[in-house]
Design an enzyme around this catalytic site. Structure first.
Site, PDB file in Angstrom:
ATOM      1  N   PHE A  81      49.355  21.717   1.433  1.00 30.60           N
ATOM      2  CA  PHE A  81      49.315  22.756   2.387  1.00 30.60           C
ATOM      3  C   PHE A  81      49.168  22.104   3.998  1.00 30.60           C
ATOM      4  CE2 PHE A  81      46.675  26.067   4.577  1.00 30.60           C
ATOM      5  CZ  PHE A  81      47.933  26.717   5.399  1.00 30.60           C
ATOM      6  N   ALA A  96      43.696  14.966  -0.509  1.00 31.06           N
ATOM      7  CA  ALA A  96      43.992  15.118  -1.628  1.00 31.06           C
ATOM      8  C   ALA A  96      42.715  15.585  -2.526  1.00 31.06           C
ATOM      9  CB  ALA A  96      44.780  14.086  -2.559  1.00 31.06           C
ATOM     10  N   ARG A 115      51.018  13.015  -5.841  1.00 36.60           N
ATOM     11  CA  ARG A 115      50.869  12.714  -7.319  1.00 36.60           C
ATOM     12  C   ARG A 115      52.042  12.556  -8.023  1.00 36.60           C
ATOM     13  NH1 ARG A 115      49.707  16.169 -11.697  1.00 36.60           N
ATOM     14  NH2 ARG A 115      49.968  17.922 -10.331  1.00 36.60           N
ATOM     15  N   GLY A 126      51.333  48.491   1.803  1.00 39.25           N
ATOM     16  CA  GLY A 126      50.802  49.799   2.231  1.00 39.25           C
ATOM     17  C   GLY A 126      49.542  50.124   1.182  1.00 39.25           C
ATOM     18  N   TYR A 141      33.306  23.201  -6.953  1.00 45.65           N
ATOM     19  CA  TYR A 141      34.103  22.631  -5.727  1.00 45.65           C
ATOM     20  C   TYR A 141      33.246  22.161  -4.716  1.00 45.65           C
ATOM     21  CZ  TYR A 141      37.530  22.502  -2.051  1.00 45.65           C
ATOM     22  OH  TYR A 141      38.241  21.932  -1.058  1.00 45.65           O
TER      23      TYR A 141
END
Length: 313
Positions: free
Chosen positions: A11, A64, A32, A184, A135
């Site tokens: 991204f 990365a 990769r 919605g 993480y």
């Protein structure tokens, strides 16, 4: 200047490589798995990755990572995060320094600070990091091993800690919010009074480009944002306006929402919608003279345009 970008197919990496190439810079796009002729595959990021491709590279922008995921599949996520984000980063930095790379810009995360900031008390670069998940802990440890390599080798290191990044191709909660708005679906988030810092993809790319060669950036850690914090209901209203939809917000007690989130195993996910997470990026702005080139509203508009072909309701 020849710049190598890891995670060039991701991204942030894709947008960064395109921006660098648009400036006429030589860009080595490291991925990769090979999916495009312009890329170069280096395989799995870890302690044994072959980094001979860095020959002649002056700057590495390390985007990365094994990223945070909502639905973890690994039986040992802590080890999986550490192998890629810590051991892989240490090996990259050591090999880069040995091959004459001058600077490494590391894309870390605001999650090294934790999952939520106190009301009206944004995180600053001087705060002691307290990561709360695997993480975040792996990113914090990766930062520390980079400073160790820098001290031993003279490699210039710059660390960037972004909050939630928005832009075309964004996933996670932002993609879910847009899908819910599009369908919605009534959203019980109208009673939330939080503040979240965001950073647009264009703004983050601009900071990474700046830190690649700014002489004052070496040895620094920076937080970055669009410069305007926003509540979750206000974010939904902005997205809905861009999508030409009516936001269907319902006011429900935040405490009740969080209780339901914990009951159904979605406490952390809901926390990202209900809690505050603000950053103070004044160090970046004052130290490098950086000003976001794109406003929050424009960035969100670009995200919607890239992800949603709206129609009148």
């Amino acid at each position: 200047m020849r710049i190598a970008v890891t995670g060039a197919g991701g991204f942030v990496g894709t947008a960064l490589c395109d921006a660098l190439a648009g400036e006429g810079r030589q860009v080595l796009r490291l991925v990769r798995q090979l999916r495009h002729p312009r890329d170069m595959a280096v395989g799995h990021l870890g302690p044994d990755t072959d980094w001979r491709v860095l020959e002649g590279v002056e700057v590495v922008i390390h985007a990365a990572a094994r990223v945070h995921v909502m639905d973890e599949t690994s039986g040992d996520p802590a080890t999986a995060f550490r192998e890629v984000n810590v051991l892989g980063t240490r090996h990259l930095a050591a090999r880069a320094a040995a091959m004459g790379v001058r600077r490494l810009v590391f894309l870390s995360s605001v999650k090294v600070h934790g999952e939520a900031s106190r009301p009206d008390r944004p995180f600053t670069v001087d705060d002691v990091p307290v990561p709360e998940d695997d993480y975040g802990r792996s990113k914090w440890e990766a930062e520390q091993v980079l400073w160790e390599v820098a001290a031993k080798t003279g490699l210039e290191v710059v660390v960037i800690r972004p909050p939630l990044v928005h832009g075309p191709g964004a996933k996670g909660n932002l993609a879910r919010l847009m899908r819910w708005i599009s369908l919605g679906i009534p959203l019980p988030l109208g009673g939330i009074d939080n503040r979240r810092s965001l950073v647009g993809l264009d703004n983050l790319v601009d900071v990474l480009r700046l830190c690649a060669d700014h002489p004052g950036a070496s040895g620094q850690t920076y937080l970055v944002s669009d410069g305007r914090d926003i509540s979750t209901p206000a974010l939904i209203r902005l997205l809905a306006a861009e999508m030409e939809r009516r936001p269907r917000l319902i006011s429900v007690s935040p405490r009740w929402l969080q209780r339901m989130g914990r009951l159904f195993g979605r406490g952390r996910e809901l926390g990202r919608l209900c809690d505050s997470l603000q950053v103070d990026d004044s160090h970046l702005r004052d130290h490098l003279g950086w000003v976001p080139p794109v406003s929050l509203e424009t960035g969100l508009s670009r995200m919607v345009s890239g992800a949603y072909h709206h129609r009148p309701v």
